[in-house]
Write an enzyme that holds these catalytic residues in place. Structure first.
Site, PDB file in Angstrom:
ATOM      1  CD  GLU A   1      63.518  20.326  21.726  1.00  0.00           C
ATOM      2  OE1 GLU A   1      64.097  21.394  21.454  1.00  0.00           O
ATOM      3  OE2 GLU A   1      63.572  19.311  20.996  1.00  0.00           O
TER       4      GLU A   1
ATOM      5  CD  GLU B   1      67.993  17.140  21.779  1.00  0.00           C
ATOM      6  OE1 GLU B   1      66.799  17.081  21.447  1.00  0.00           O
ATOM      7  OE2 GLU B   1      68.358  17.258  22.978  1.00  0.00           O
TER       8      GLU B   1
END
Length: 269
Positions: A123, A143
């Site tokens: 990210e 995740e």
């Protein structure tokens, strides 16, 4: 989150060098996450350090382009989970995770990726404008494998950078993907030999930084902001951003330098 074991728990005292920031040459600055023993996992100190460095370089007339990288052969394994469990939050108010994901710098920023860029590390790279990666670099949003969701912009930015179905595969499987595959998809700009990502990013940064700084900042702003502009307002909004550039001394210097067949000398004004 972090996909790779981030090593020892974060100490209570904040080391002064968890983020290194320096101006190198040619209008280029480098920000380095300096926690190699923890796979450059992002803790509060790293987030604050990145935010402070980006603020400094955004305001510096000596800097036109910023490079973000990690020390020790890894970009970042994501959030420091061990630190997080002790209450160390890896975000900065107004700037988000890592001090950058919600508010990237005004100036162009390039991610130089070696090793892992996973979870929050991916990210961070997605918050950059360009990505240079070594051929053995690996990217992913793992995740869902831990019952979590990539919350630092990854699942919003990814489908805007690569085809929808591929973005869905990366986001839903949580698997790791090689730099070569992301290069094919246009997410990675350049692939280098192992250990050469920073060198490649600096080469690209210097090419960009040779251009007029006001023009670079305005160009980035239009590219970023214009995605959701109504068609009837596009040129008006663009004009508000680029008008000052055309009226600048640098614009005149660019024309004069071209006529005189010499390199321009930019002043950022």
């Amino acid at each position: 989150m972090s996909e790779v074991d981030s090593g020892p728990a974060t100490p209570s005292a904040t080391p002064p060098d968890e983020v290194l920031a320096e101006i190198v040459d040619g209008g280029v600055a480098v920000v380095t996450i300096n926690r190699p023993r923890a796979r450059n996992a992002v803790n509060g100190a790293v987030a604050r350090g990145i935010a402070a460095a980006l603020d400094e370089f955004d305001d510096s007339p000596e800097v036109s382009v910023i490079v973000l990288t990690g020390a020790g052969g890894t970009f970042s394994a994501g959030m420091d989970l061990k630190g997080f469990l002790t209450g160390d939050v890896p975000t900065v108010e107004g700037r988000g995770f890592g001090g950058v994901t919600e508010a990237p710098p005004k100036k162009p920023i390039i991610a130089a990726v070696e090793g892992y860029a996973l979870a929050g590390g991916f990210e961070l790279a997605l918050a950059c404008d360009l990505v240079v990666a070594s051929e053995d670099a690996r990217f992913g949003l793992p995740e869902p494998k831990r019952g979590l969701v990539a919350a630092a912009g990854g699942i919003m930015r990814l489908p805007r950078r690569i085809p929808y179905h591929v973005a869905m595969e990366i986001a839903l499987t949580g698997e790791h993907y090689p730099a070569a595959r992301l290069y094919e998809l246009g997410l990675v700009n350049r692939v280098t030999y192992p250990g050469e990502a920073l060198h490649g990013a600096l080469e690209l940064a210097r090419t960009i930084a040779a251009n007029a700084p006001l023009a670079l900042a305005a160009t980035k702003r239009v590219v970023v902001e214009s995605a959701d502009w109504p068609r009837e307002e596009m040129f008006r909004r663009q004009g508000e951003i680029i008008g000052p550039v055309f009226a600048s001394g640098d614009a005149m210097e660019g024309a004069v330098a071209f006529a005189e067949k010499r390199p321009p000398v930019w002043k950022g004004e």
